[in-house]
Design a protein around this motif. Sequence first.
Motif, PDB file in Angstrom:
ATOM      1  N   ASP A  95     -11.602  16.995  77.809  1.00 37.45           N
ATOM      2  CA  ASP A  95     -12.246  17.237  79.101  1.00 37.45           C
ATOM      3  C   ASP A  95     -12.599  15.916  79.774  1.00 37.45           C
ATOM      4  OD1 ASP A  95     -11.987  19.765  78.237  1.00 37.45           O
ATOM      5  OD2 ASP A  95     -14.114  20.300  78.332  1.00 37.45           O
ATOM      6  N   ASN A  96     -13.045  14.956  78.953  1.00 34.49           N
ATOM      7  CA  ASN A  96     -13.419  13.652  79.495  1.00 34.49           C
ATOM      8  C   ASN A  96     -12.233  12.912  80.088  1.00 34.49           C
ATOM      9  OD1 ASN A  96     -16.111  13.216  79.504  1.00 34.49           O
ATOM     10  ND2 ASN A  96     -16.211  12.414  77.399  1.00 34.49           N
ATOM     11  N   GLN A  97     -11.112  13.014  79.401  1.00 41.93           N
ATOM     12  CA  GLN A  97      -9.902  12.345  79.903  1.00 41.93           C
ATOM     13  C   GLN A  97      -9.455  12.979  81.213  1.00 41.93           C
ATOM     14  OE1 GLN A  97      -7.752  12.888  76.206  1.00 41.93           O
ATOM     15  NE2 GLN A  97      -7.371  10.690  76.084  1.00 41.93           N
ATOM     16  N   ILE A 106      -9.018  12.506  87.061  1.00 41.79           N
ATOM     17  CA  ILE A 106      -9.351  13.000  88.399  1.00 41.79           C
ATOM     18  C   ILE A 106     -10.004  11.878  89.213  1.00 41.79           C
ATOM     19  CG2 ILE A 106     -10.873  14.564  89.679  1.00 41.79           C
ATOM     20  CD1 ILE A 106     -10.436  16.628  87.414  1.00 41.79           C
ATOM     21  N   SER A 107     -10.989  11.198  88.606  1.00 43.29           N
ATOM     22  CA  SER A 107     -11.664  10.089  89.298  1.00 43.29           C
ATOM     23  C   SER A 107     -10.661   9.041  89.733  1.00 43.29           C
ATOM     24  CB  SER A 107     -12.681   9.403  88.380  1.00 43.29           C
ATOM     25  OG  SER A 107     -13.592  10.318  87.886  1.00 43.29           O
ATOM     26  N   GLU A 108      -9.737   8.744  88.819  1.00 41.76           N
ATOM     27  CA  GLU A 108      -8.736   7.725  89.091  1.00 41.76           C
ATOM     28  C   GLU A 108      -7.841   8.146  90.265  1.00 41.76           C
ATOM     29  OE1 GLU A 108      -5.436   6.124  86.242  1.00 41.76           O
ATOM     30  OE2 GLU A 108      -7.415   5.978  85.286  1.00 41.76           O
ATOM     31  N   ALA A 109      -7.430   9.407  90.261  1.00 42.41           N
ATOM     32  CA  ALA A 109      -6.573   9.913  91.345  1.00 42.41           C
ATOM     33  C   ALA A 109      -7.307   9.828  92.683  1.00 42.41           C
ATOM     34  CB  ALA A 109      -6.149  11.352  91.051  1.00 42.41           C
ATOM     35  N   ILE A 110      -8.602  10.154  92.681  1.00 38.20           N
ATOM     36  CA  ILE A 110      -9.393  10.102  93.917  1.00 38.20           C
ATOM     37  C   ILE A 110      -9.500   8.655  94.398  1.00 38.20           C
ATOM     38  CG2 ILE A 110     -11.732  10.410  94.865  1.00 38.20           C
ATOM     39  CD1 ILE A 110     -11.983  12.876  93.005  1.00 38.20           C
ATOM     40  N   ARG A 115      -0.469  13.653  87.452  1.00 41.51           N
ATOM     41  CA  ARG A 115      -0.500  13.266  86.048  1.00 41.51           C
ATOM     42  C   ARG A 115      -1.393  14.211  85.246  1.00 41.51           C
ATOM     43  NH1 ARG A 115      -2.512   7.505  86.947  1.00 41.51           N
ATOM     44  NH2 ARG A 115      -3.072   8.488  88.895  1.00 41.51           N
ATOM     45  N   LEU A 116      -1.966  15.182  85.964  1.00 42.49           N
ATOM     46  CA  LEU A 116      -2.911  16.077  85.290  1.00 42.49           C
ATOM     47  C   LEU A 116      -2.230  17.343  84.802  1.00 42.49           C
ATOM     48  CD1 LEU A 116      -5.670  15.712  87.974  1.00 42.49           C
ATOM     49  CD2 LEU A 116      -5.612  14.598  85.762  1.00 42.49           C
TER      50      LEU A 116
END
Lengths: 73, 132
Positions: B3-5, B10-14, B130-131
Amino acid sequence: MPTPQELEQRIEAAIPGAHAEVSSADNVHFSARVVAASFDGMSRIQQHRLVYDVFDGQLGGEIHAFSLRTEVP
Amino acid sequence: MSDNQIREAISEAIRDNEVLLFMKGTPQQPMCGFSSRTVAALQAMETPFAAVDVLPDPRIRQELSGLSGWPTIPQLFVNGELVGGCDIVIEMYESGELAETLGRDAPAQAPAQAPDAAPQAAPTLQPENRLG
């Protein structure tokens, strides 16, 4: 299953001075218009969040779809 | 993926995509009317955008909503900030604010109403998913 009337009451109870009109054909997909003086000075995001918070955890579940328009009187 | 990854991705994509839409399905094949209308508004702006499909793993949606504090899909991010869901994007499209937010002029022949369905329009960035 929630009815439009229930949702109206919950919105109006949670946001002081708000007027809510909610409609739904199936009690799963809802469309709402909320007018509140307290929206004044808030961004749309903040206004929508305030309304979404009323249905914490139910959006996307019991309330499958919730279309919202917020207005300042 | 833990879940953390997922949350980290998600943060990285944003962070990495100037205009990023989290949606159900893909811009080419939206799986929900709200996602479809939001895609149509973005395509009418002729702004390239990246898109992430939240459907392949329910945890994407869970982590995204935890991060953004926004319960529904779609969610549009511009320059790392949540702009809103379908209703807000359509309202902003109709008022011309969406063009402003995206740093663009309003389309020359802006239709009075938001488009109903995703049309031909501008090429979109291939979803950098990538998710999935």
